[in-house]
Design a protein around this motif. Structure first.
Motif, PDB file in Angstrom:
ATOM      1  N   GLN A   7       0.838  -1.196   0.000  1.00 10.43           N
ATOM      2  CA  GLN A   7       0.000   0.000   0.000  1.00 10.43           C
ATOM      3  C   GLN A   7       0.877   1.251   0.000  1.00 10.43           C
ATOM      4  O   GLN A   7       1.981   1.256   0.523  1.00 10.43           O
ATOM      5  N   GLY A   8       0.361   2.297  -0.633  1.00 10.31           N
ATOM      6  CA  GLY A   8       1.095   3.559  -0.705  1.00 10.31           C
ATOM      7  C   GLY A   8       2.153   3.580  -1.788  1.00 10.31           C
ATOM      8  O   GLY A   8       2.952   4.509  -1.862  1.00 10.31           O
ATOM      9  N   LYS A   9       2.159   2.564  -2.660  1.00 10.75           N
ATOM     10  CA  LYS A   9       3.164   2.468  -3.725  1.00 10.75           C
ATOM     11  C   LYS A   9       2.546   2.540  -5.112  1.00 10.75           C
ATOM     12  O   LYS A   9       3.209   2.259  -6.103  1.00 10.75           O
ATOM     13  N   GLY A  10       1.269   2.891  -5.178  1.00 11.76           N
ATOM     14  CA  GLY A  10       0.606   3.047  -6.468  1.00 11.76           C
ATOM     15  C   GLY A  10      -0.030   1.782  -7.016  1.00 11.76           C
ATOM     16  O   GLY A  10      -0.621   1.806  -8.094  1.00 11.76           O
ATOM     17  N   VAL A  11       0.058   0.680  -6.301  1.00 16.37           N
ATOM     18  CA  VAL A  11      -0.499  -0.585  -6.790  1.00 16.37           C
ATOM     19  C   VAL A  11      -2.019  -0.501  -6.905  1.00 16.37           C
ATOM     20  O   VAL A  11      -2.588  -0.862  -7.944  1.00 16.37           O
ATOM     21  N   GLY A  12      -2.691  -0.031  -5.872  1.00  9.40           N
ATOM     22  CA  GLY A  12      -4.147   0.078  -5.899  1.00  9.40           C
ATOM     23  C   GLY A  12      -4.628   1.020  -6.997  1.00  9.40           C
ATOM     24  O   GLY A  12      -5.605   0.735  -7.689  1.00  9.40           O
ATOM     25  N   THR A  13      -3.933   2.121  -7.171  1.00 10.07           N
ATOM     26  CA  THR A  13      -4.289   3.068  -8.232  1.00 10.07           C
ATOM     27  C   THR A  13      -4.162   2.408  -9.598  1.00 10.07           C
ATOM     28  O   THR A  13      -5.058   2.531 -10.441  1.00 10.07           O
ATOM     29  N   LYS A  14      -3.086   1.682  -9.831  1.00 11.84           N
ATOM     30  CA  LYS A  14      -2.900   1.006 -11.122  1.00 11.84           C
ATOM     31  C   LYS A  14      -3.976  -0.051 -11.355  1.00 11.84           C
ATOM     32  O   LYS A  14      -4.489  -0.186 -12.465  1.00 11.84           O
ATOM     33  N   ARG A  39     -11.731   7.899   1.144  1.00 12.74           N
ATOM     34  CA  ARG A  39     -10.928   9.039   0.658  1.00 12.74           C
ATOM     35  C   ARG A  39     -10.067   8.624  -0.531  1.00 12.74           C
ATOM     36  O   ARG A  39      -9.919   9.386  -1.493  1.00 12.74           O
ATOM     37  N   PHE A  40      -9.494   7.420  -0.484  1.00 12.68           N
ATOM     38  CA  PHE A  40      -8.692   6.913  -1.602  1.00 12.68           C
ATOM     39  C   PHE A  40      -9.543   6.850  -2.874  1.00 12.68           C
ATOM     40  O   PHE A  40      -9.148   7.334  -3.929  1.00 12.68           O
ATOM     41  N   TYR A  41     -10.742   6.262  -2.758  1.00 12.51           N
ATOM     42  CA  TYR A  41     -11.615   6.138  -3.925  1.00 12.51           C
ATOM     43  C   TYR A  41     -12.049   7.510  -4.447  1.00 12.51           C
ATOM     44  O   TYR A  41     -12.124   7.716  -5.659  1.00 12.51           O
ATOM     45  N   MET A  42     -12.296   8.458  -3.554  1.00 12.49           N
ATOM     46  CA  MET A  42     -12.695   9.797  -3.996  1.00 12.49           C
ATOM     47  C   MET A  42     -11.563  10.493  -4.750  1.00 12.49           C
ATOM     48  O   MET A  42     -11.814  11.241  -5.693  1.00 12.49           O
ATOM     49  N   ARG A  43     -10.322  10.223  -4.381  1.00 10.45           N
ATOM     50  CA  ARG A  43      -9.190  10.786  -5.136  1.00 10.45           C
ATOM     51  C   ARG A  43      -9.148  10.233  -6.557  1.00 10.45           C
ATOM     52  O   ARG A  43      -8.584  10.855  -7.457  1.00 10.45           O
ATOM     53  N   LEU A  44      -9.762   9.077  -6.774  1.00  5.32           N
ATOM     54  CA  LEU A  44      -9.773   8.460  -8.103  1.00  5.32           C
ATOM     55  C   LEU A  44     -11.075   8.715  -8.861  1.00  5.32           C
ATOM     56  O   LEU A  44     -11.377   8.039  -9.827  1.00  5.32           O
ATOM     57  N   GLY A  45     -11.849   9.697  -8.412  1.00  2.00           N
ATOM     58  CA  GLY A  45     -13.017  10.118  -9.174  1.00  2.00           C
ATOM     59  C   GLY A  45     -14.355   9.642  -8.654  1.00  2.00           C
ATOM     60  O   GLY A  45     -15.390   9.973  -9.235  1.00  2.00           O
ATOM     61  N   TYR A  46     -14.374   8.852  -7.598  1.00  6.02           N
ATOM     62  CA  TYR A  46     -15.651   8.448  -7.017  1.00  6.02           C
ATOM     63  C   TYR A  46     -16.214   9.625  -6.231  1.00  6.02           C
ATOM     64  O   TYR A  46     -15.471  10.450  -5.722  1.00  6.02           O
ATOM     65  N   ARG A  47     -17.528   9.662  -6.133  1.00  2.75           N
ATOM     66  CA  ARG A  47     -18.154  10.661  -5.269  1.00  2.75           C
ATOM     67  C   ARG A  47     -19.019   9.926  -4.256  1.00  2.75           C
ATOM     68  O   ARG A  47     -19.605   8.885  -4.541  1.00  2.75           O
ATOM     69  N   LEU A  48     -19.055  10.467  -3.076  1.00  5.13           N
ATOM     70  CA  LEU A  48     -19.833   9.883  -1.994  1.00  5.13           C
ATOM     71  C   LEU A  48     -21.310  10.119  -2.262  1.00  5.13           C
ATOM     72  O   LEU A  48     -21.728  11.260  -2.459  1.00  5.13           O
ATOM     73  N   VAL A  49     -22.099   9.056  -2.308  1.00  4.12           N
ATOM     74  CA  VAL A  49     -23.533   9.207  -2.561  1.00  4.12           C
ATOM     75  C   VAL A  49     -24.366   8.932  -1.315  1.00  4.12           C
ATOM     76  O   VAL A  49     -25.515   9.364  -1.243  1.00  4.12           O
ATOM     77  N   ALA A  50     -23.805   8.228  -0.320  1.00  5.71           N
ATOM     78  CA  ALA A  50     -24.546   7.963   0.912  1.00  5.71           C
ATOM     79  C   ALA A  50     -23.611   7.446   2.001  1.00  5.71           C
ATOM     80  O   ALA A  50     -22.561   6.875   1.707  1.00  5.71           O
ATOM     81  N   THR A  51     -24.014   7.680   3.227  1.00  3.40           N
ATOM     82  CA  THR A  51     -23.378   7.042   4.378  1.00  3.40           C
ATOM     83  C   THR A  51     -24.500   6.470   5.230  1.00  3.40           C
ATOM     84  O   THR A  51     -25.631   6.963   5.200  1.00  3.40           O
ATOM     85  N   ASP A  52     -24.182   5.434   5.948  1.00  2.00           N
ATOM     86  CA  ASP A  52     -25.168   4.819   6.817  1.00  2.00           C
ATOM     87  C   ASP A  52     -24.443   3.947   7.825  1.00  2.00           C
ATOM     88  O   ASP A  52     -23.248   3.669   7.670  1.00  2.00           O
ATOM     89  N   SER A  53     -25.151   3.520   8.831  1.00  5.88           N
ATOM     90  CA  SER A  53     -24.582   2.634   9.832  1.00  5.88           C
ATOM     91  C   SER A  53     -25.146   1.230   9.614  1.00  5.88           C
ATOM     92  O   SER A  53     -26.359   1.053   9.497  1.00  5.88           O
ATOM     93  N   VAL A  54     -24.257   0.257   9.542  1.00  8.29           N
ATOM     94  CA  VAL A  54     -24.650  -1.143   9.376  1.00  8.29           C
ATOM     95  C   VAL A  54     -24.001  -1.930  10.508  1.00  8.29           C
ATOM     96  O   VAL A  54     -22.775  -2.008  10.593  1.00  8.29           O
ATOM     97  N   LEU A  55     -24.835  -2.474  11.387  1.00  9.92           N
ATOM     98  CA  LEU A  55     -24.349  -3.227  12.546  1.00  9.92           C
ATOM     99  C   LEU A  55     -23.324  -2.431  13.353  1.00  9.92           C
ATOM    100  O   LEU A  55     -22.310  -2.955  13.804  1.00  9.92           O
ATOM    101  N   GLY A  56     -23.587  -1.125  13.483  1.00  7.94           N
ATOM    102  CA  GLY A  56     -22.712  -0.267  14.265  1.00  7.94           C
ATOM    103  C   GLY A  56     -21.479   0.231  13.539  1.00  7.94           C
ATOM    104  O   GLY A  56     -20.678   0.964  14.106  1.00  7.94           O
TER     105      GLY A  56
END
Length: 65
Positions: A7-14, A39-56
């Motif tokens: 992680q932190g080496k560009g593997v996930g981005t690639k 936050r990582f996904y948002m840096r790659l163009g995703y936008r947050l559409v919802a948040t919720d709590s699931v089993l705490g």
């Protein structure tokens, strides 16, 4: 998923850039229960559409077009 030692080496981005190039309609949805991952996904163009709590656990639902 990317092993912590890579992680932190560009593997996930690639990996995601390759995935984006293969999308047929260009739309992708995902969910995560880690704010750091959201936050990582948002840096790659995703936008947050919802948040919720699931089993705490706080969940983040994201979309990329």
């Amino acid at each position: 998923a990317v092993l912590p030692m890579f992680q932190g080496k560009g593997v996930g981005t690639k990996l995601l850039m390759d995935y984006f190039s293969r999308l047929v309609d260009g739309v992708s949805f995902l969910e995560t229960f880690q704010e750091l991952n959201a936050r990582f996904y948002m840096r790659l163009g995703y936008r947050l559409v919802a948040t919720d709590s699931v089993l705490g656990q706080k969940g983040y639902w994201l979309k990329r077009q």
